[in-house]
Design an enzyme around this catalytic site. Structure first.
Site, PDB file in Angstrom:
ATOM      1  N   SER A 189       0.798  -1.233   0.000  1.00 29.54           N
ATOM      2  CA  SER A 189       0.000   0.000   0.000  1.00 29.54           C
ATOM      3  C   SER A 189       0.825   1.275   0.000  1.00 29.54           C
ATOM      4  O   SER A 189       0.329   2.324  -0.382  1.00 29.54           O
ATOM      5  CB  SER A 189      -0.943   0.005   1.196  1.00 29.54           C
ATOM      6  OG  SER A 189      -0.208  -0.072   2.390  1.00 29.54           O
ATOM      7  N   HIS A 213      -5.318  -4.565  -1.274  1.00 34.02           N
ATOM      8  CA  HIS A 213      -5.149  -3.575  -2.340  1.00 34.02           C
ATOM      9  C   HIS A 213      -5.112  -4.245  -3.714  1.00 34.02           C
ATOM     10  O   HIS A 213      -4.393  -3.800  -4.613  1.00 34.02           O
ATOM     11  CB  HIS A 213      -3.897  -2.742  -2.082  1.00 34.02           C
ATOM     12  CG  HIS A 213      -3.999  -1.942  -0.825  1.00 34.02           C
ATOM     13  ND1 HIS A 213      -4.665  -0.739  -0.753  1.00 34.02           N
ATOM     14  CD2 HIS A 213      -3.567  -2.212   0.437  1.00 34.02           C
ATOM     15  CE1 HIS A 213      -4.620  -0.285   0.483  1.00 34.02           C
ATOM     16  NE2 HIS A 213      -3.963  -1.166   1.229  1.00 34.02           N
ATOM     17  N   LYS A 268     -12.349  -1.707   1.079  1.00 35.40           N
ATOM     18  CA  LYS A 268     -11.631  -0.862   0.118  1.00 35.40           C
ATOM     19  C   LYS A 268     -12.373  -0.923  -1.232  1.00 35.40           C
ATOM     20  O   LYS A 268     -13.409  -0.292  -1.367  1.00 35.40           O
ATOM     21  CB  LYS A 268     -10.164  -1.301   0.035  1.00 35.40           C
ATOM     22  CG  LYS A 268      -9.460  -1.197   1.410  1.00 35.40           C
ATOM     23  CD  LYS A 268      -7.975  -1.255   1.294  1.00 35.40           C
ATOM     24  CE  LYS A 268      -7.284  -1.489   2.631  1.00 35.40           C
ATOM     25  NZ  LYS A 268      -7.496  -0.479   3.654  1.00 35.40           N
TER      26      LYS A 268
HETATM   27  N1  PLP Z   1      -4.022  -5.308   5.077  1.00 35.27           N
HETATM   28  C1  PLP Z   1      -3.655  -4.240   4.324  1.00 35.27           C
HETATM   29  C2  PLP Z   1      -2.576  -4.418   3.298  1.00 35.27           C
HETATM   30  C3  PLP Z   1      -4.272  -2.974   4.502  1.00 35.27           C
HETATM   31  O1  PLP Z   1      -3.895  -1.907   3.780  1.00 35.27           O
HETATM   32  C4  PLP Z   1      -5.294  -2.857   5.494  1.00 35.27           C
HETATM   33  C5  PLP Z   1      -5.981  -1.569   5.733  1.00 35.27           C
HETATM   34  O2  PLP Z   1      -5.442  -0.520   5.760  1.00 35.27           O
HETATM   35  C6  PLP Z   1      -5.638  -3.994   6.238  1.00 35.27           C
HETATM   36  C7  PLP Z   1      -4.995  -5.196   6.009  1.00 35.27           C
HETATM   37  C8  PLP Z   1      -6.724  -3.921   7.260  1.00 35.27           C
HETATM   38  O3  PLP Z   1      -7.967  -3.944   6.596  1.00 35.27           O
HETATM   39  P1  PLP Z   1      -9.313  -3.583   7.364  1.00 35.27           P
HETATM   40  O4  PLP Z   1      -9.549  -2.122   7.137  1.00 35.27           O
HETATM   41  O5  PLP Z   1     -10.362  -4.452   6.743  1.00 35.27           O
HETATM   42  O6  PLP Z   1      -9.074  -3.910   8.791  1.00 35.27           O
END
Ligand code: PLP
Length: 456
Positions: free
Chosen positions: A228, A256, A287
């Protein structure tokens, strides 16, 4: 005596509606001093994160609570624009009306509705996996490594029975990319397997660590599908080859990637042709799949559910075991129906057609090529996360501020979120940006870049 105390409390309560109460006593005062000092340290280090308050729905154009209107938003994970899609919102309203605001229960007591089962089945079908399990968020799904690792052991025991081998012991190893998301890192910290960290996307280093980890009975390679902060995509083909060579399993976090990477938006594994080589996928509903669709535009306060929703999909025995043992699943409320309705509709839309994902890809391409032509360095390749690399933390921060003055909402990232000397402004493209929005963003970057010396 209790009456005197009650009267005092009552008087206190009457002394002003909404009056604030602070706990008194030496311990409370000490705690307050400690907290204030820590907060001061964060401000002093320049790492304070302030939150801009949005007074409109999530989308390409925003109104900020402090008056800014017509702001073009380039910093949401709303890659496909589904968080304000009319059909997604309608699905949430229908789910809310039919199934209520929430379950007031965890799944295994009385919190499973037909829509939860339908969505799990749909997620598994979307990813072409055997089964799926919903979580309140992907962070929660990622927190459950202990069970996953335990499952590998049990799977191996099953395999070993099939293959007539000796039973294996639970001496596992997790090999994790150093830039994996915080939730994966926390999940790994919580589990008891042996931990190896390999340099970011460095296959030589991964191979060295896999060799070192041969002494353990099971190996699991864990990586974000798309990272990200950098917009780069894990070399899954090579990872899967190494995993095969060194007898390891592969886990990917697809937050992502789900919904838009690959010919049918299935994710990084589809993009790189390794759908049958990845064992476990964790992802989010928060997302591309509708952003949890907490939707302030609808005149109903309940439609701002507290959770995003996340899931694990993979082999059925793993999902079965997670339902029995996973603590974030067992001890947290079921996903609210509105969130389930949104995600379910988002998946329907994506399974019908990949037109939305293609539109996002075209806009990503437009932004990346125009910015590169203007003289900026954009990290990553073909991903809607487009980090504009600036190096200097102050430059990233003042440029982001100046972009907002020109109606473009972007965020600067610097250490400790990204490595020292690699400060950047992260731009995220959405299918609902117009070509004109993209061009205005590039134009603002060019002006601001020249003004602050990032461009000649
Ligand atoms: N994994 C990644 C790569 C993320 O970017 C995020 C959120 O920012 C998460 C996990 C966590 O996702 P959630 O918002 O569903 O808790």
């Amino acid at each position: 005596m209790w009456r005197a105390a009650a009267v005092r409390t009552l008087r206190g309560a009457r002394s002003g509606a909404g009056a604030l109460r602070a706990a008194s006593g030496a311990a409370a005062a000490q705690l307050r001093r400690r907290l204030e000092s820590e907060l001061e340290d964060i401000r002093g280090a320049g790492t304070w994160k302030s939150e801009r308050v949005i007074a409109s729905r999530q989308g390409p154009h925003l109104r900020l609570a402090d008056g800014g209107a017509g702001i073009i938003n380039f910093c949401a994970n709303n890659y496909l624009g589904l968080s304000s899609h009319p059909e997604v919102i309608r699905a949430a309203v229908e789910a809310l009306e039919k199934f209520g605001a929430g379950l007031s229960s965890v799944r295994f007591i009385c919190g499973t509705q037909s829509i939860h089962k339908d969505l799990e089945e749909k997620i598994a079908r979307f990813h072409q996996r055997e089964d799926a399990i919903l979580y309140a968020s992907c962070f929660d799904a990622n927190a459950d490594w202990e069970i996953s690792v335990r499952w590998y052991t049990e799977q191996r025991m099953v395999l070993s029975v099939w293959h007539g081998q000796a039973l294996l012991t639970p001496e596992d190893a997790v090999l994790s990319d150093e830039l994996n998301h915080a939730s994966i890192i926390d999940g790994i910290r919580l589990c008891k397997a042996n931990k190896y960290r390999y340099r970011h996307m460095d296959m030589q280093d991964l191979e060295a660590k896999l060799k070192e980890a041969q002494k353990h009975r099971l190996r699991l390679v864990a990586t974000d599908g798309a990272f990200s902060m950098d917009g780069d995509i894990a070399p899954l083909r090579e990872i899967c080859q190494l995993a095969q060579k060194y007898d390891a399993l592969v886990f990917i976090d697809e937050c992502h990637a789900t919904g838009f990477l690959g010919p049918n938006g299935r994710g990084t594994d589809e993009l790189l042709g390794v759908m049958d080589k990845v064992t476990i996928i964790n992802s989010t509903l928060g997302k591309a799949l509708g952003g949890a669709a907490g939707h302030p535009g609808v005149p109903c306060p309940i439609l701002s559910p507290p959770s995003a929703g996340g899931y694990t999909t993979g082999p059925k025995p793993l999902i079965d075991l997670l339902r029995q043992r996973s603590r974030p699943y067992l001890f947290s409320n079921s996903l609210p129906p509105a969130v389930v309705g949104c995600a379910s509709k988002a998946l329907d839309l994506l399974m019908e057609s990949n037109a939305i994902a293609q539109s996002m890809a075209a806009k990503t391409q437009r932004f990346r090529s125009k910015m590169t032509a203007a003289g900026f360095t954009i990290s990553g390749k073909d991903h809607p996360i487009c980090p504009v690399m600036l190096g200097d933390a102050r430059l990233a921060s003042v440029m982001a501020e100046d972009m907002l003055n020109r109606g473009i909402y972007v965020i600067g990232f610097s250490y400790p979120v990204v490595p020292k000397g690699k400060a950047r402004i992260r731009v995220q493209i959405s299918a609902v940006h117009s070509d004109e929005d993209i061009d205005r963003c590039v134009e603002a970057f060019t002006q601001v870049g020249r003004k602050h010396g990032a461009l000649p």
